[in-house]
Design an enzyme around this catalytic site. Structure first.
Site, PDB file in Angstrom:
ATOM      1  N   LYS A 151      46.732  36.422  33.071  1.00  0.00           N
ATOM      2  CA  LYS A 151      47.566  37.386  34.506  1.00  0.00           C
ATOM      3  C   LYS A 151      46.636  38.368  34.866  1.00  0.00           C
ATOM      4  O   LYS A 151      46.035  39.017  34.091  1.00  0.00           O
ATOM      5  CB  LYS A 151      48.839  37.693  34.007  1.00  0.00           C
ATOM      6  CG  LYS A 151      49.618  38.457  34.895  1.00  0.00           C
ATOM      7  CD  LYS A 151      51.127  38.947  34.801  1.00  0.00           C
ATOM      8  CE  LYS A 151      51.691  40.126  35.410  1.00  0.00           C
ATOM      9  NZ  LYS A 151      53.073  40.621  34.900  1.00  0.00           N
TER      10      LYS A 151
ATOM     11  N   LYS B 175      48.455  33.585  36.268  1.00  0.00           N
ATOM     12  CA  LYS B 175      49.469  34.362  37.153  1.00  0.00           C
ATOM     13  C   LYS B 175      48.797  35.518  37.987  1.00  0.00           C
ATOM     14  O   LYS B 175      48.478  36.456  37.224  1.00  0.00           O
ATOM     15  CB  LYS B 175      50.428  34.762  36.340  1.00  0.00           C
ATOM     16  CG  LYS B 175      51.729  35.620  36.848  1.00  0.00           C
ATOM     17  CD  LYS B 175      52.828  36.138  35.971  1.00  0.00           C
ATOM     18  CE  LYS B 175      53.421  37.207  36.636  1.00  0.00           C
ATOM     19  NZ  LYS B 175      54.683  37.634  35.701  1.00  0.00           N
TER      20      LYS B 175
ATOM     21  N   ASP C 253      55.058  39.248  28.874  1.00  0.00           N
ATOM     22  CA  ASP C 253      53.588  39.651  29.816  1.00  0.00           C
ATOM     23  C   ASP C 253      53.103  40.978  28.838  1.00  0.00           C
ATOM     24  O   ASP C 253      53.629  42.117  29.019  1.00  0.00           O
ATOM     25  CB  ASP C 253      54.046  40.003  31.064  1.00  0.00           C
ATOM     26  CG  ASP C 253      54.395  38.981  31.822  1.00  0.00           C
ATOM     27  OD1 ASP C 253      55.004  37.823  31.462  1.00  0.00           O
ATOM     28  OD2 ASP C 253      54.291  39.065  33.104  1.00  0.00           O
TER      29      ASP C 253
END
Lengths: 331, 286
Positions: free
Chosen positions: A231, A267, A163
């Protein structure tokens, strides 16, 4: 519409290469991103609010709860994280409700890079992924070589997913190509020696991007640079995932697939604490992208306290009486 | 001069320091003893009960952790506010129970006095219920009463205000938080009491008041895994048995219903019913 290929597959690079003209120079990229249609903010918020009013009950609710549990990136990102805490979280991820073994396991455990090895060991054989934040999370304020080293370390330690945070300073000051090149460089750093690669999630920190137009632009920017997942947030600032922002990103993913045929995951992270919220997001995914995205491969929740609420709701559905925080773990 | 239309009050629930309508949107008609319409009260649902328990649980840490002196001060403040609204409560009690204005006023006065009486117990109950125990070893051994947690209270049906105060005050003075189901046929004094509680420095969520069908609300509360004790005063015999069975699932403390004269001196029974005894061994250090 071109046939769909996953963002992490071999063919995706070819599809993105077909878009190379828009990323050839800073000027071309700017013209492309600013040429995207503007966002109708009122319409977006109204659409997100409408999708939040669906009534999901009984068997549909049970299905949604299990689906949501299986999509959670169970997260601990604290300065005070210890190996013991990470191991405890991993154990919870494998058996979220020890009193009911039919409870699905979570999708991944999300930790800082130095905890990857610990998590990997604790999760061995469970099939749960280890996700690691990287690139000087959460601020992203470090030199590129440092960010790349951070990423390579995490991948070498066994992370299945990375991430990364984008450089919001560069994005907000209009240096789009710098952000693009950085994402590409991190994507390359995700490669393993055996030819496979850790999946790359790109965190935008939408709470710092000020406008919906910026969110649409950065979504396209990241997908063009090869993001496997986009995300919303780090969970470390005041404004985290909100339904309108997530809806906007889902729409960007839909449009991107229509244009290139590349499937990208989404996400939302931060601030999603209740079952009700989680189900609203699932409705949004189903209505915007369709069933194909309703799996842990393409949609995730970045969350920690959400899991306990899902488990309490699950217990309520199976026993008929309201559960309480005494019957789930304290993390 | 034109006739003025008086403004009617919308009675609402009291949950987490706020005044929401019922989640279900339902209301029911509250009448006086003659059948004349008084007001519409919210007909709370099991989801309102659930929300009330969540609010009570959230408030428990702060309220039970406050000093006994502080809790006493806040309860005394509630009595002060009650005194200021004496006429309003007397009118509501007279309408709800069909008693004379003088009898209603006497009940309200008794309720204010009762509240003050219980407020005084906040920093004294430990002397009565706690002890220093002699043990065979070099230790201090001390037992102290601790609040049980979230208490679901079914308020008495026949005494809408004095009875309500008599069951609520002893629950919260020791540090418990409460979810109260008001008298089914006469909930208005209870819903007005919420306005007093909201303006008396009582932290939101310490007392949560629901109006509606007692049986409908009591069932989910009795089965709720996050409720620690149950006061069945307002339940009929048959319902009480059912609820006690449901409450056994997570070993709730249960106070069974019994005949009560609310005007009589209450004694400490209700105070002590919702306490847990904590005993610590402490080395003397000699």
């Amino acid at each position: 519409m071109p046939t769909t290929v996953p963002a992490y597959g071999k063919e995706a690079a070819g599809r993105l290469a077909a878009m190379a003209d828009v990323t050839a120079s800073d000027g071309a990229l700017r013209r492309f991103l600013h040429g995207l249609p503007g966002v109708d903010a009122v319409g977006l918020q109204a659409r997100a609010a409408t999708l939040g009013t669906r009534s999901i009950k009984t068997s549909a609710k049970a299905y949604a709860i299990d689906l949501a549990i299986s999509m959670i990136d169970l997260t601990t990102l604290e300065g005070a994280d210890t190996p013991g805490k990470v191991r405890a979280l991993c154990a919870k991820g494998v058996h979220p409700d020890p009193t009911d073994r039919t409870t699905p396991k979570v999708a991944a455990i999300c930790v800082y890079p130095d905890m990857v090895a610990t998590a990997k060991e604790a999760l061995a054989g469970s099939g749960i992924h280890v996700a690691s934040v990287a690139t000087a999370f959460p601020a992203g304020r470090a030199a590129l070589p440092v960010k790349l080293a951070d990423t390579r370390d995490a991948v070498a330690a066994g992370a299945d997913e990375i991430d990364m945070v984008i450089d919001r300073g560069a994005f907000l000051s209009g240096r789009y190509l710098a952000v693009f090149e950085e994402i590409k460089a991190v994507k390359e750093a995700c490669a393993r020696p055996d030819g496979s690669a850790a999946h790359l999630k790109v965190i935008f920190e939408t709470g710092e991007l000020e406008t919906y137009d910026n969110v649409r632009r950065v979504s396209w920017l990241a997908m063009l640079a090869g993001a496997d997942f986009i995300k919303t947030s780090t969970g470390k600032v005041a404004v985290n995932a909100t339904p309108p922002v997530t809806l906007l990103m889902l729409e960007a993913v839909r449009d991107f697939r229509a244009a290139t045929g590349v499937q990208v995951g989404v996400k939302p992270a931060g601030g999603i604490r209740t079952t009700k919220d989680a189900i609203k997001y699932l409705v949004m995914v189903n209505e915007t992208l369709g069933e194909e995205w309703l799996t842990a491969d393409w949609f995730r929740f970045g969350a920690s306290s959400l899991l306990n609420d899902l488990l309490m709701q699950r217990q309520k559905l199976s026993t008929g009486r309201y559960s309480g925080p005494d019957y789930v773990t304290v993390d | 001069m034109s006739d003025r239309l008086s403004v009617l009050k919308t009675y609402k629930l009291y949950v987490g320091g706020k005044f929401p309508r019922s989640e279900s949107g339902r209301v029911y008609e509250v009448t006086d003893t003659e059948g004349g319409w008084l007001a519409n009260a919210p007909l709370a649902s099991r989801k309102d009960a659930r929300d009330a328990v969540v609010a009570a649980r959230k408030a428990f840490g702060g309220w039970s952790g406050a000093t006994a002196y502080n809790r006493g001060q806040i309860l005394y403040r509630v009595a002060e506010m009650l005194q200021g609204r004496r006429e309003q409560f007397a009118a509501e009690v007279a309408a709800a129970e069909g008693v004379s204005p003088a009898a209603a006023a006497a009940q309200v006065d008794a309720a204010v006095d009762r509240w003050v009486w219980y407020a005084g117990w906040s920093d004294k109950v430990a002397q009565i219920a706690g002890s220093a125990n002699p043990v065979a070893g070099p230790y201090f051994n001390l037992s102290s009463p601790e609040p049980t947690g979230v208490v679901a209270v079914l308020a008495p049906q026949e005494s809408s205000f004095l009875g309500l105060v008599s069951v609520l005050a002893p629950v919260i003075v020791t540090g418990n938080t409460a979810v109260v189901v008001a008298a089914e046929r006469a909930p208005l004094p209870a819903l007005s009491l919420a306005e007093v509680l909201a303006t008396s420095d009582l932290p939101g969520g310490v007392v949560n008041l629901l109006s509606g069908r007692t049986a409908e609300l009591a069932a989910p509360l009795a089965a709720h895994q996050d409720v620690n004790a149950l006061d069945l005063t307002g339940a009929g015999a048959e319902l009480a048995t059912e609820l006690e069975t449901a409450a056994a699932d997570n070993l709730k403390r249960v106070l069974r219903p019994r005949a009560a004269d609310w005007t009589a001196d209450p004694g400490t029974e209700r105070l002590l019913a919702f306490l847990e005894t904590k005993t610590v061994w402490h080395p003397m250090g000699v």
